[in-house]
Design an enzyme around this catalytic site. Structure first.
Site, PDB file in Angstrom:
ATOM      1  N   HIS A 127       2.326   4.320   1.625  1.00 27.47           N
ATOM      2  CA  HIS A 127       2.460   3.078   2.405  1.00 27.47           C
ATOM      3  C   HIS A 127       3.118   3.303   3.776  1.00 27.47           C
ATOM      4  O   HIS A 127       2.583   2.921   4.809  1.00 27.47           O
ATOM      5  CB  HIS A 127       3.321   2.070   1.630  1.00 27.47           C
ATOM      6  CG  HIS A 127       2.872   1.810   0.228  1.00 27.47           C
ATOM      7  ND1 HIS A 127       1.812   0.999  -0.094  1.00 27.47           N
ATOM      8  CD2 HIS A 127       3.361   2.268  -0.958  1.00 27.47           C
ATOM      9  CE1 HIS A 127       1.662   0.948  -1.408  1.00 27.47           C
ATOM     10  NE2 HIS A 127       2.578   1.714  -1.957  1.00 27.47           N
TER      11      HIS A 127
HETATM   12  O1  RIB Z   1       5.612  -1.882  -1.165  1.00 31.96           O
HETATM   13  C1  RIB Z   1       5.686  -0.611  -0.581  1.00 31.96           C
HETATM   14  C2  RIB Z   1       7.017  -0.422   0.066  1.00 31.96           C
HETATM   15  O2  RIB Z   1       7.997  -0.532  -0.937  1.00 31.96           O
HETATM   16  C3  RIB Z   1       7.200   0.967   0.680  1.00 31.96           C
HETATM   17  O3  RIB Z   1       8.054   0.894   1.794  1.00 31.96           O
HETATM   18  C4  RIB Z   1       7.830   1.765  -0.424  1.00 31.96           C
HETATM   19  O4  RIB Z   1       8.760   2.741   0.100  1.00 31.96           O
HETATM   20  C5  RIB Z   1       8.582   0.731  -1.202  1.00 31.96           C
HETATM   21  O5  RIB Z   1       9.877   0.661  -0.700  1.00 31.96           O
END
Ligand code: RIB
Ligand code: CA
Length: 322
Positions: free
Chosen positions: A249
């Site tokens: 992500h």
């Molecule tokens: O939903 C994804 C996010 O939440 C990313 O930043 C991952 O590191 C988690 O913290």
């Protein structure tokens, strides 16, 4: 700090982060990207507690060969209500897939604290700075509340967070926003600063597969260490989704920060449901009177996924070619 300016066409960047496995990839990607002038890193609670996210970020800067980058710790909890849940099932109790001790010892910690460090970086710059919050938005909300005069020094904010069609923490809420909905609402709906949102549906669509991960592991010692950190998350993903792949992500947001336009975006006005109940932490699109007062943000809806995969891998592998 003296006035600083980035090199030709370089992007002055501050990453606010809760490492976190995908945060680890994002931080190393930033250090591997020649366009990025990494001015500072700030940490926040999130995937795991602040003490751990901070120690992890310090280790990661050393792993990436940049221990001199100023790093300061920020919020240990959300603005208003307690954090509802962590993500250590995905990221491991140490936040790095149980492999934190395979990384170098933590580098130095700046005693100014995250908001003060962010404010100092913004005061010192003569080129607007990009902020890349890839964890809960608490530090960014605090910065903008305490220092509205510094808004003009922010070129744009590139947020990994939110979900428009389905969450990963509740059925409708994404983790970073769900951790601190009030902070997220302030940043996404209430601040007149250019903002690009990199939401969950986009980042899930950019998940890398087992072959990509194996290619990373073969890239050299730094890449192998990072691949080891990812293994726990990879195993969890197999269990949860039945596929051999990982959604990186935060790295998607950092690549967009380094190379603006990597992601295709659409302007939307948004708000965050902060009410107690099942919808808390949900990002909602607003229109008409409901959007009154909110400035549109650029929501990332698509990208060339194979090109993004290749570019992230290519950049990471340069860490072992120095
Ligand atoms: O939903 C994804 C996010 O939440 C990313 O930043 C991952 O590191 C988690 O913290
Ligand atoms: Ca994160």
């Amino acid at each position: 700090m003296g006035a600083q300016s980035a090199g030709p066409s370089r992007v002055p960047l501050v990453i606010d982060t809760d490492p976190g496995v995908d945060d680890a990839v994002a931080l190393l990607l930033a250090m591997a990207s020649p366009e990025i002038d990494l001015r500072a890193v700030t940490t926040v609670f999130g995937n795991v507690g602040l003490e751990t996210t901070t120690a992890n970020a310090r280790r990661l800067l050393t792993l990436g060969g940049r221990p001199e980058v100023p790093l300061a710790a920020g919020a240990a909890r959300p603005l208003v209500h307690p954090q509802a849940m962590r993500a250590d099932d995905w990221h491991g109790g140490d936040g790095l897939g149980g492999r934190a001790d395979t990384l170098p010892a933590p580098g130095p910690l700046d005693r100014r604290g995250a908001v003060e460090l962010l404010a100092d970086v913004l005061r010192a710059t003569d080129t607007p700075v990009t902020l890349a919050p890839i964890g809960p938005l608490t530090n960014i909300a605090l910065l903008l509340a305490a220092h509205p005069e510094l808004r003009p020094k922010i070129g744009r904010i590139v947020v990994m967070g939110g979900a428009l069609t389905g969450g990963n923490t509740t059925s409708t809420a994404e983790f970073n926003v769900h951790c601190d909905p009030e902070a997220a609402h302030r940043v996404l709906a209430g601040e007149p600063v250019p903002l690009t949102l990199v939401p969950l549906e986009l980042t899930m669509g950019c998940a890398v597969d087992g072959h990509w991960l194996d290619e990373l592991a073969a890239g050299g010692p730094r890449c192998a260490t990072l691949a080891g950190v990812i293994e726990h998350y990879r195993a969890r993903s197999r269990t949860a989704h039945g596929v051999d792949g990982v959604a990186l992500h935060d790295a998607v947001a950092v690549l967009e920060s380094a190379v603006p336009g990597t992601l295709r975006t659409e302007p939307m006005t948004l708000r965050v449901d902060c009410a107690p109940g099942p919808g808390r932490g949900t990002v909602l699109r607003t229109e008409g009177a409901d959007a009154a007062g909110a400035r549109p943000v650029d929501v990332a809806l698509g990208t060339d996924v194979p090109a993004l995969h290749a570019e992230i891998l290519r950049r990471l592998r340069t860490l072992d070619q120095r």
